[in-house]
Scaffold this motif. Structure first.
Motif, PDB file in Angstrom:
ATOM      1  N   VAL A  72       0.756  -1.215  -0.077  1.00  0.00           N
ATOM      2  CA  VAL A  72       0.069  -0.066  -0.033  1.00  0.00           C
ATOM      3  C   VAL A  72       1.007   1.338   0.039  1.00  0.00           C
ATOM      4  O   VAL A  72       1.951   1.397   0.754  1.00  0.00           O
ATOM      5  CB  VAL A  72      -0.891  -0.063   1.404  1.00  0.00           C
ATOM      6  CG1 VAL A  72      -1.928   1.147   1.326  1.00  0.00           C
ATOM      7  CG2 VAL A  72      -1.704  -1.360   1.294  1.00  0.00           C
ATOM      8  N   ASP A  73       0.615   2.360  -0.828  1.00  0.00           N
ATOM      9  CA  ASP A  73       1.244   3.340  -1.017  1.00  0.00           C
ATOM     10  C   ASP A  73       0.598   4.576  -0.948  1.00  0.00           C
ATOM     11  O   ASP A  73      -0.589   4.675  -1.811  1.00  0.00           O
ATOM     12  CB  ASP A  73       2.292   3.331  -1.951  1.00  0.00           C
ATOM     13  CG  ASP A  73       3.246   4.570  -2.195  1.00  0.00           C
ATOM     14  OD1 ASP A  73       3.423   5.054  -1.223  1.00  0.00           O
ATOM     15  OD2 ASP A  73       3.975   4.963  -3.307  1.00  0.00           O
ATOM     16  N   LEU A  74       0.864   5.668  -0.364  1.00  0.00           N
ATOM     17  CA  LEU A  74       0.154   6.991  -0.543  1.00  0.00           C
ATOM     18  C   LEU A  74       1.072   7.832  -1.297  1.00  0.00           C
ATOM     19  O   LEU A  74       1.982   8.113  -0.548  1.00  0.00           O
ATOM     20  CB  LEU A  74      -0.179   7.420   1.011  1.00  0.00           C
ATOM     21  CG  LEU A  74      -1.007   8.666   1.090  1.00  0.00           C
ATOM     22  CD1 LEU A  74      -2.304   8.758   0.359  1.00  0.00           C
ATOM     23  CD2 LEU A  74      -1.290   9.426   2.470  1.00  0.00           C
ATOM     24  N   ARG A  75       0.829   8.128  -2.564  1.00  0.00           N
ATOM     25  CA  ARG A  75       1.805   8.855  -3.422  1.00  0.00           C
ATOM     26  C   ARG A  75       2.028  10.189  -2.773  1.00  0.00           C
ATOM     27  O   ARG A  75       3.183  10.850  -2.961  1.00  0.00           O
ATOM     28  CB  ARG A  75       0.999   8.676  -4.899  1.00  0.00           C
ATOM     29  CG  ARG A  75       0.912   7.417  -5.250  1.00  0.00           C
ATOM     30  CD  ARG A  75       2.294   6.959  -5.552  1.00  0.00           C
ATOM     31  NE  ARG A  75       2.218   5.563  -5.790  1.00  0.00           N
ATOM     32  CZ  ARG A  75       2.973   4.933  -6.914  1.00  0.00           C
ATOM     33  NH1 ARG A  75       3.382   5.780  -7.874  1.00  0.00           N
ATOM     34  NH2 ARG A  75       2.967   3.703  -7.050  1.00  0.00           N
ATOM     35  N   SER A  79      -3.062  13.462  -0.526  1.00  0.00           N
ATOM     36  CA  SER A  79      -4.014  12.718  -1.243  1.00  0.00           C
ATOM     37  C   SER A  79      -4.917  11.659  -0.557  1.00  0.00           C
ATOM     38  O   SER A  79      -4.433  11.228   0.564  1.00  0.00           O
ATOM     39  CB  SER A  79      -3.114  11.875  -2.281  1.00  0.00           C
ATOM     40  OG  SER A  79      -3.791  10.842  -3.112  1.00  0.00           O
ATOM     41  N   SER A  80      -6.038  11.497  -1.004  1.00  0.00           N
ATOM     42  CA  SER A  80      -7.021  10.375  -0.323  1.00  0.00           C
ATOM     43  C   SER A  80      -6.974   9.013  -1.329  1.00  0.00           C
ATOM     44  O   SER A  80      -7.574   8.356  -1.107  1.00  0.00           O
ATOM     45  CB  SER A  80      -8.352  10.950  -0.426  1.00  0.00           C
ATOM     46  OG  SER A  80      -8.636  11.353  -1.699  1.00  0.00           O
ATOM     47  N   ILE A  81      -5.847   9.049  -2.314  1.00  0.00           N
ATOM     48  CA  ILE A  81      -5.889   7.885  -3.015  1.00  0.00           C
ATOM     49  C   ILE A  81      -4.510   7.189  -2.610  1.00  0.00           C
ATOM     50  O   ILE A  81      -3.654   7.208  -2.343  1.00  0.00           O
ATOM     51  CB  ILE A  81      -5.716   8.143  -4.617  1.00  0.00           C
ATOM     52  CG1 ILE A  81      -6.789   9.176  -5.136  1.00  0.00           C
ATOM     53  CG2 ILE A  81      -5.455   7.031  -5.343  1.00  0.00           C
ATOM     54  CD1 ILE A  81      -6.591   9.734  -6.158  1.00  0.00           C
ATOM     55  N   LEU A  82      -5.011   5.671  -2.346  1.00  0.00           N
ATOM     56  CA  LEU A  82      -4.048   4.678  -2.114  1.00  0.00           C
ATOM     57  C   LEU A  82      -3.749   3.837  -3.272  1.00  0.00           C
ATOM     58  O   LEU A  82      -4.812   3.479  -3.984  1.00  0.00           O
ATOM     59  CB  LEU A  82      -4.586   3.727  -1.071  1.00  0.00           C
ATOM     60  CG  LEU A  82      -4.903   4.264   0.244  1.00  0.00           C
ATOM     61  CD1 LEU A  82      -5.653   3.192   1.103  1.00  0.00           C
ATOM     62  CD2 LEU A  82      -3.710   4.749   1.013  1.00  0.00           C
TER      63      LEU A  82
END
Length: 181
Positions: A72-75, A79-82
């Protein structure tokens, strides 16, 4: 054994069971179906007499395997996109796993948001009930006071005092609501 049959023998069970491809095997602890993969260019006659083994996975260890393989990465921090990814020998299984993981996450997120909304609505309803009760009580006291003191016209000074009193009651109520929330 024909090319369309298989023999199932479990280690803990001494009996054998002959099944055709596509028939369901059922026992006390297992239920499964073995299907022919028509896309394979294999001569099923060469399978006859050979032994193949499969293992029943322990649910907990299988879950841990999938958890350990999940990345799992939070760019970016805002951001709220994983980004989710994993690897494995069967791409379709990985896609199914990630799709189900996302589905469960979205359902849980929606349930959490619904719980917050319901709690907020309950809080607002309780505050409205308190305000309605307070207004009804104030109106009753005003009517009682008017009847006992026979006030017909209190004039501009009296109206100003009542307006000021009403303003103070409203400020008090707002402060009580903020404190309760």
């Amino acid at each position: 054994v024909s090319a369309d049959e298989i023999v199932i023998k479990l280690d803990n069970d001494k009996s054998e069971k002959r099944l055709k491809f596509g028939e369901q095997f059922k026992s006390e602890h297992l239920s499964f179906t073995i299907k022919k993969n028509e896309e394979l260019t294999i001569d099923y006659h060469t399978l006859v007499g050979n032994k193949y083994y499969f293992f029943k996975n322990n649910f907990t260890s299988l879950v841990k395997q999938y958890q350990n393989k999940l990345n799992v990465d939070l760019r970016s921090p805002n951001s709220s996109i994983l980004w989710l990814w994993t690897d494995g020998p069967v791409p379709e299984r990985i896609v199914d796993y990630l799709n189900k993981l996302i589905e469960v996450y979205l359902k849980k997120n929606l349930a959490d948001k619904n719980r917050v909304v319901m709690n907020t609505i309950e809080f607002i309803d309780s505050q409205l009930e308190a305000v309605i009760d307070s207004l009804a009580d104030t109106e009753d006291r005003l009517q009682f006071y008017k009847q006992n003191n026979k006030i017909l016209d209190i004039g501009q000074d009296g109206e100003a005092l009542i307006a000021e009193l009403d303003k103070l009651y409203q400020e008090k109520k707002l402060l009580e609501i903020k404190l309760a929330f």
